[in-house]
Design an enzyme around this catalytic site. Structure first.
Site, PDB file in Angstrom:
ATOM      1  N   PRO A 161      -4.993  -8.285  -5.886  1.00 60.83           N
ATOM      2  CA  PRO A 161      -5.268  -6.887  -6.260  1.00 60.83           C
ATOM      3  C   PRO A 161      -5.514  -6.605  -7.732  1.00 60.83           C
ATOM      4  O   PRO A 161      -4.718  -5.940  -8.400  1.00 60.83           O
ATOM      5  CB  PRO A 161      -4.008  -6.170  -5.763  1.00 60.83           C
ATOM      6  CG  PRO A 161      -2.923  -7.176  -5.906  1.00 60.83           C
ATOM      7  CD  PRO A 161      -3.566  -8.495  -5.565  1.00 60.83           C
ATOM      8  N   CYS A 162      -6.643  -7.054  -8.253  1.00 62.20           N
ATOM      9  CA  CYS A 162      -6.989  -6.725  -9.630  1.00 62.20           C
ATOM     10  C   CYS A 162      -7.274  -5.242  -9.800  1.00 62.20           C
ATOM     11  O   CYS A 162      -7.266  -4.727 -10.927  1.00 62.20           O
ATOM     12  CB  CYS A 162      -8.181  -7.564 -10.094  1.00 62.20           C
ATOM     13  SG  CYS A 162      -9.659  -7.400  -9.078  1.00 62.20           S
ATOM     14  N   HIS A 163      -7.512  -4.525  -8.681  1.00 63.37           N
ATOM     15  CA  HIS A 163      -7.750  -3.083  -8.776  1.00 63.37           C
ATOM     16  C   HIS A 163      -6.510  -2.321  -9.231  1.00 63.37           C
ATOM     17  O   HIS A 163      -6.597  -1.164  -9.640  1.00 63.37           O
ATOM     18  CB  HIS A 163      -8.234  -2.532  -7.428  1.00 63.37           C
ATOM     19  CG  HIS A 163      -7.263  -2.717  -6.302  1.00 63.37           C
ATOM     20  ND1 HIS A 163      -7.208  -3.875  -5.558  1.00 63.37           N
ATOM     21  CD2 HIS A 163      -6.301  -1.895  -5.799  1.00 63.37           C
ATOM     22  CE1 HIS A 163      -6.265  -3.754  -4.632  1.00 63.37           C
ATOM     23  NE2 HIS A 163      -5.691  -2.560  -4.761  1.00 63.37           N
TER      24      HIS A 163
END
Length: 204
Positions: free
Chosen positions: A173-175
Site C-alpha cells: 500500500p504505497c497509497h
C-alpha cells in the site's frame, strides 16, 4: 430440417464453437506448459473502481500489479525482459488474487494474504516496500516517517521514488504514504486513484 434449424449451418453457432475450442486449447497448453516447467509468468486483468488492473505472478508469488496508465503491454514487455519471455495469459492461477482484490474493493478485506515475488525491487526500495506493509488499513504515514522506519531519515525523496516504482500497488500500500503538509502526494495510478483508495479505507 431447415438451414435455420441445423446448428452446423448457423454461423453464430460455428463461431461460438470455435471460441470454445480455442479456450479449451489455451487451457490445455497452459496446463502442459506449467507441468513441463515452461511457464515462468502468468497474467490476467481485473476490473476495479480504480480502472483495469494487470496482475502477473511467478511461481514465487504475485510479481506485478499495474494500472492502465502504466501501459499493460509495456509492463508485459518489461516482465519478459526482466524475468522471462515465457509469459502466458492465466487460466485459474490468479483467481485467488482477483478474489481478494474484489473483497478489498467491496470493503470485506482489509489486508491481502498472498505470496509476493519482490524481485523487481532491490536495496533501499525493497526495504521501503517491506515497511509499507506495516502501515495499517485506514491509516497513513508521511514520506519522512517511512524514511525513518527504513533507517534513513533523510532519504525522503528516495522513499517517494520507491513508492512511484512500487511493482505491487494496492497490495503493497504505497497509497497510504502522504505528504507531511497534508497533501496526498503523487501516485503511480494517478491522483484520482490514490484518493479513491484512501477514501475506500476511510483514511480521508
Amino acid at each position: 430440417m431447415t438451414g435455420q434449424d441445423n446448428p452446423e449451418s448457423d454461423p453464430f453457432a460455428t463461431v461460438l464453437g470455435a471460441e470454445v475450442d480455442l479456450s479449451r486449447l489455451r487451457l490445455r497448453l497452459l496446463a502442459e506448459a506449467e507441468r513441463d516447467g515452461l511457464l515462468d509468468v502468468v497474467y490476467r486483468t481485473v476490473d476495479a473502481p480504480v480502472g483495469r488492473l494487470l496482475l502477473a505472478a511467478t511461481r514465487r508469488g504475485l510479481v506485478r500489479v499495474a494500472y492502465e496508465v502504466e501501459g499493460h503491454d509495456t509492463v508485459l514487455a518489461t516482465l519478459a525482459e526482466r524475468i522471462s519471455p515465457r509469459l502466458l495469459k492465466a487460466g485459474s492461477q490468479l483467481d485467488a488474487v482477483a478474489g481478494q482484490l474484489d473483497d478489498y474493493f467491496s470493503r470485506v478485506r482489509s489486508r491481502f494474504d498472498v505470496d509476493l515475488d519482490l524481485r523487481l525491487a532491490s536495496r533501499f526500495r525493497l526495504t521501503v516496500l517491506e515497511h509499507l506493509r506495516e502501515i495499517p488499513y485506514g491509516g497513513t504515514a508521511s514520506y519522512a516517517a517511512v524514511a525513518a522506519l527504513a533507517g534513513s531519515p533523510r532519504a525522503v525523496r528516495a522513499v517517494g521514488t520507491a513508492c512511484a516504482t512500487n511493482p505491487l500497488p494496492v497490495v503493497v500500500p504505497c497509497h497510504r504514504v502522504v505528504r507531511s503538509d497534508g497533501g496526498i502526494g503523487r501516485y503511480v495510478g494517478g491522483d484520482d486513484a490514490k484518493r479513491t483508495l484512501l477514501r475506500l479505507e476511510g483514511a480521508i
